[in-house]
Scaffold this motif. Sequence first.
Motif, PDB file in Angstrom:
ATOM      1  N   ALA A  87       0.881  -1.168   0.000  1.00 13.51           N
ATOM      2  CA  ALA A  87       0.000   0.000   0.000  1.00 13.51           C
ATOM      3  C   ALA A  87       0.918   1.218   0.000  1.00 13.51           C
ATOM      4  CB  ALA A  87      -0.912   0.000   1.217  1.00 13.51           C
ATOM      5  N   VAL A  88       0.927   1.947  -1.105  1.00 19.85           N
ATOM      6  CA  VAL A  88       1.882   3.047  -1.278  1.00 19.85           C
ATOM      7  C   VAL A  88       1.131   4.365  -1.391  1.00 19.85           C
ATOM      8  CG1 VAL A  88       3.780   3.941  -2.671  1.00 19.85           C
ATOM      9  CG2 VAL A  88       3.447   1.466  -2.476  1.00 19.85           C
ATOM     10  N   ASP A  89       1.456   5.274  -0.493  1.00 22.91           N
ATOM     11  CA  ASP A  89       0.892   6.625  -0.497  1.00 22.91           C
ATOM     12  C   ASP A  89       1.590   7.441  -1.580  1.00 22.91           C
ATOM     13  OD1 ASP A  89      -0.085   9.157   0.042  1.00 22.91           O
ATOM     14  OD2 ASP A  89       0.633   9.221   2.118  1.00 22.91           O
ATOM     15  N   VAL A  90       0.832   7.965  -2.524  1.00 18.69           N
ATOM     16  CA  VAL A  90       1.403   8.795  -3.590  1.00 18.69           C
ATOM     17  C   VAL A  90       0.836  10.212  -3.543  1.00 18.69           C
ATOM     18  CG1 VAL A  90       1.997   6.889  -5.135  1.00 18.69           C
ATOM     19  CG2 VAL A  90      -0.285   7.917  -5.266  1.00 18.69           C
ATOM     20  N   SER A 129      -1.999   1.813  -4.742  1.00 17.90           N
ATOM     21  CA  SER A 129      -1.448   3.149  -4.501  1.00 17.90           C
ATOM     22  C   SER A 129      -2.638   4.079  -4.262  1.00 17.90           C
ATOM     23  CB  SER A 129      -0.588   3.613  -5.676  1.00 17.90           C
ATOM     24  OG  SER A 129      -1.330   3.639  -6.865  1.00 17.90           O
ATOM     25  N   PHE A 130      -2.430   5.065  -3.405  1.00 17.36           N
ATOM     26  CA  PHE A 130      -3.551   5.897  -3.006  1.00 17.36           C
ATOM     27  C   PHE A 130      -3.090   7.298  -2.654  1.00 17.36           C
ATOM     28  CE2 PHE A 130      -1.768   3.984   0.724  1.00 17.36           C
ATOM     29  CZ  PHE A 130      -1.813   4.971   1.694  1.00 17.36           C
ATOM     30  N   ALA A 131      -4.014   8.212  -2.740  1.00 14.09           N
ATOM     31  CA  ALA A 131      -3.841   9.583  -2.261  1.00 14.09           C
ATOM     32  C   ALA A 131      -5.130   9.885  -1.490  1.00 14.09           C
ATOM     33  CB  ALA A 131      -3.600  10.537  -3.424  1.00 14.09           C
ATOM     34  N   ASP A 132      -6.025  10.722  -2.046  1.00 19.68           N
ATOM     35  CA  ASP A 132      -7.327  10.919  -1.411  1.00 19.68           C
ATOM     36  C   ASP A 132      -8.282   9.775  -1.768  1.00 19.68           C
ATOM     37  OD1 ASP A 132      -7.400  11.743  -4.036  1.00 19.68           O
ATOM     38  OD2 ASP A 132      -8.716  13.462  -3.672  1.00 19.68           O
ATOM     39  N   THR A 133      -8.000   9.098  -2.881  1.00 14.66           N
ATOM     40  CA  THR A 133      -8.717   7.883  -3.288  1.00 14.66           C
ATOM     41  C   THR A 133      -7.672   6.889  -3.793  1.00 14.66           C
ATOM     42  OG1 THR A 133      -8.994   8.649  -5.548  1.00 14.66           O
ATOM     43  CG2 THR A 133     -10.791   9.154  -4.005  1.00 14.66           C
ATOM     44  N   VAL A 134      -8.103   5.687  -4.082  1.00 14.44           N
ATOM     45  CA  VAL A 134      -7.203   4.686  -4.659  1.00 14.44           C
ATOM     46  C   VAL A 134      -6.887   5.114  -6.083  1.00 14.44           C
ATOM     47  CG1 VAL A 134      -7.007   2.286  -5.400  1.00 14.44           C
ATOM     48  CG2 VAL A 134      -8.014   2.827  -3.196  1.00 14.44           C
ATOM     49  N   THR A 135      -5.593   5.196  -6.413  1.00 19.04           N
ATOM     50  CA  THR A 135      -5.192   5.638  -7.752  1.00 19.04           C
ATOM     51  C   THR A 135      -4.843   4.482  -8.667  1.00 19.04           C
ATOM     52  OG1 THR A 135      -2.923   5.950  -6.992  1.00 19.04           O
ATOM     53  CG2 THR A 135      -4.354   7.876  -6.945  1.00 19.04           C
ATOM     54  N   ASP A 136      -4.389   3.362  -8.115  1.00 15.85           N
ATOM     55  CA  ASP A 136      -4.044   2.202  -8.938  1.00 15.85           C
ATOM     56  C   ASP A 136      -4.119   0.940  -8.084  1.00 15.85           C
ATOM     57  OD1 ASP A 136      -3.350   0.868 -11.212  1.00 15.85           O
ATOM     58  OD2 ASP A 136      -1.358   1.722 -11.401  1.00 15.85           O
ATOM     59  N   THR A 137      -4.544  -0.152  -8.708  1.00 17.97           N
ATOM     60  CA  THR A 137      -4.670  -1.435  -8.010  1.00 17.97           C
ATOM     61  C   THR A 137      -4.103  -2.543  -8.884  1.00 17.97           C
ATOM     62  OG1 THR A 137      -6.711  -0.702  -6.945  1.00 17.97           O
ATOM     63  CG2 THR A 137      -6.301  -3.059  -6.977  1.00 17.97           C
ATOM     64  N   ALA A 162      -0.082  13.763  -8.281  1.00 11.44           N
ATOM     65  CA  ALA A 162      -1.422  14.350  -8.241  1.00 11.44           C
ATOM     66  C   ALA A 162      -1.333  15.692  -7.526  1.00 11.44           C
ATOM     67  CB  ALA A 162      -2.370  13.413  -7.509  1.00 11.44           C
ATOM     68  N   LYS A 163      -2.045  16.683  -8.050  1.00 11.53           N
ATOM     69  CA  LYS A 163      -1.932  18.030  -7.489  1.00 11.53           C
ATOM     70  C   LYS A 163      -3.133  18.453  -6.645  1.00 11.53           C
ATOM     71  CE  LYS A 163       1.213  19.939 -10.945  1.00 11.53           C
ATOM     72  NZ  LYS A 163       2.088  18.930 -11.053  1.00 11.53           N
ATOM     73  N   ASP A 164      -4.325  18.068  -7.015  1.00  9.89           N
ATOM     74  CA  ASP A 164      -5.537  18.527  -6.339  1.00  9.89           C
ATOM     75  C   ASP A 164      -5.991  17.574  -5.241  1.00  9.89           C
ATOM     76  OD1 ASP A 164      -5.548  20.679  -8.076  1.00  9.89           O
ATOM     77  OD2 ASP A 164      -6.860  19.683  -9.524  1.00  9.89           O
ATOM     78  N   VAL A 165      -5.076  17.223  -4.349  1.00 11.51           N
ATOM     79  CA  VAL A 165      -5.387  16.305  -3.255  1.00 11.51           C
ATOM     80  C   VAL A 165      -5.376  17.100  -1.959  1.00 11.51           C
ATOM     81  CG1 VAL A 165      -4.628  14.270  -2.012  1.00 11.51           C
ATOM     82  CG2 VAL A 165      -4.363  14.371  -4.493  1.00 11.51           C
ATOM     83  N   LYS A 166      -6.517  17.049  -1.247  1.00 12.00           N
ATOM     84  CA  LYS A 166      -6.612  17.818  -0.004  1.00 12.00           C
ATOM     85  C   LYS A 166      -6.122  17.024   1.202  1.00 12.00           C
ATOM     86  CE  LYS A 166     -10.321  20.834  -1.571  1.00 12.00           C
ATOM     87  NZ  LYS A 166      -9.956  20.759  -2.931  1.00 12.00           N
ATOM     88  N   SER A 167      -6.374  15.717   1.224  1.00 13.49           N
ATOM     89  CA  SER A 167      -5.917  14.893   2.351  1.00 13.49           C
ATOM     90  C   SER A 167      -5.705  13.462   1.873  1.00 13.49           C
ATOM     91  CB  SER A 167      -6.935  14.926   3.495  1.00 13.49           C
ATOM     92  OG  SER A 167      -8.131  14.308   3.080  1.00 13.49           O
ATOM     93  N   THR A 168      -4.893  12.738   2.621  1.00  9.88           N
ATOM     94  CA  THR A 168      -4.613  11.335   2.300  1.00  9.88           C
ATOM     95  C   THR A 168      -5.667  10.460   2.950  1.00  9.88           C
ATOM     96  OG1 THR A 168      -2.273  11.859   2.287  1.00  9.88           O
ATOM     97  CG2 THR A 168      -2.847   9.549   2.429  1.00  9.88           C
ATOM     98  N   ASN A 169      -6.169   9.475   2.211  1.00  9.75           N
ATOM     99  CA  ASN A 169      -7.219   8.597   2.717  1.00  9.75           C
ATOM    100  C   ASN A 169      -6.712   7.160   2.754  1.00  9.75           C
ATOM    101  OD1 ASN A 169      -9.532   7.245   3.362  1.00  9.75           O
ATOM    102  ND2 ASN A 169     -10.777   8.115   1.729  1.00  9.75           N
ATOM    103  N   GLU A 171      -7.859   4.827   4.652  1.00 11.59           N
ATOM    104  CA  GLU A 171      -8.992   3.909   4.814  1.00 11.59           C
ATOM    105  C   GLU A 171      -9.450   3.346   3.469  1.00 11.59           C
ATOM    106  OE1 GLU A 171      -9.067   7.020   6.238  1.00 11.59           O
ATOM    107  OE2 GLU A 171      -8.705   6.437   8.309  1.00 11.59           O
ATOM    108  N   SER A 172      -9.404   4.185   2.417  1.00  9.24           N
ATOM    109  CA  SER A 172      -9.835   3.695   1.102  1.00  9.24           C
ATOM    110  C   SER A 172      -8.885   2.613   0.589  1.00  9.24           C
ATOM    111  CB  SER A 172      -9.928   4.848   0.090  1.00  9.24           C
ATOM    112  OG  SER A 172      -8.654   5.394  -0.170  1.00  9.24           O
ATOM    113  N   ALA A 173      -7.590   2.759   0.865  1.00 10.99           N
ATOM    114  CA  ALA A 173      -6.615   1.750   0.448  1.00 10.99           C
ATOM    115  C   ALA A 173      -6.841   0.441   1.195  1.00 10.99           C
ATOM    116  CB  ALA A 173      -5.193   2.247   0.672  1.00 10.99           C
ATOM    117  N   ILE A 174      -7.066   0.529   2.499  1.00 11.19           N
ATOM    118  CA  ILE A 174      -7.289  -0.662   3.312  1.00 11.19           C
ATOM    119  C   ILE A 174      -8.577  -1.365   2.882  1.00 11.19           C
ATOM    120  CG2 ILE A 174      -7.804  -1.481   5.656  1.00 11.19           C
ATOM    121  CD1 ILE A 174      -5.872   0.787   6.618  1.00 11.19           C
ATOM    122  N   ALA A 175      -9.639  -0.584   2.645  1.00  9.55           N
ATOM    123  CA  ALA A 175     -10.905  -1.172   2.192  1.00  9.55           C
ATOM    124  C   ALA A 175     -10.721  -1.836   0.828  1.00  9.55           C
ATOM    125  CB  ALA A 175     -11.983  -0.091   2.112  1.00  9.55           C
TER     126      ALA A 175
END
Length: 181
Positions: A87-90, A129-137, A162-169, A171-175
């Motif tokens: 699970a990689v935060d991008v 990989s994830f930021a505010d949502t999952v970006t790749d699986t 990604a530029k328009d990310v307000k917060s890291t999520n 939970e979406s990656a774990i789900a």
Amino acid sequence: MNMFLSHTLNLLQQVKELELIAKKNTTGMFAGNYLSTVLGHGLEFHEARKYVQGESIRLIDWNMTARLGDVYVKKFREEREREVFLAVDVSPSMFFGSQKRSKIETALEAAATLGFNAINSNARLGMVSFADTVTDTFLPRKGRSHLFAILKSLIIQKNKPAKDVKSTNTESAIANIQSLR
């Protein structure tokens, strides 16, 4: 077309560098094979013990029973296939760091090291990989080509953050990982 070729060559060079770093990191790491702690119907013998009423008679070791006079059963180690998920935060927060390297570069190196170790120990490898949502699986699979596809995806995301990310999520990656299992 020339720009596409140079981009592809640069990408391949970055993957190759990650492979070399990962090999250096995994040398001597995680020595030994994976043994399951679950007992069951595997091939590796674990123990012989006296029969307990209610157990399946298929487990009885008739040779040992005839030799010792009491009823004995054999237990074996269950053979299980491991799955390793990365699970990689991008998110943009990963692009900060010291002057020498950013957090995303450290995460890429860690992902490559864990990925090469998983592939070398014959485990199935998946990635989210994830930021505010999952970006790749990537669904869990075996093989170097699968690992290289994962690393390529991470390098592309590193090179085009990604530029328009307000917060890291997280939970979406774990789900997402739990939904794949």
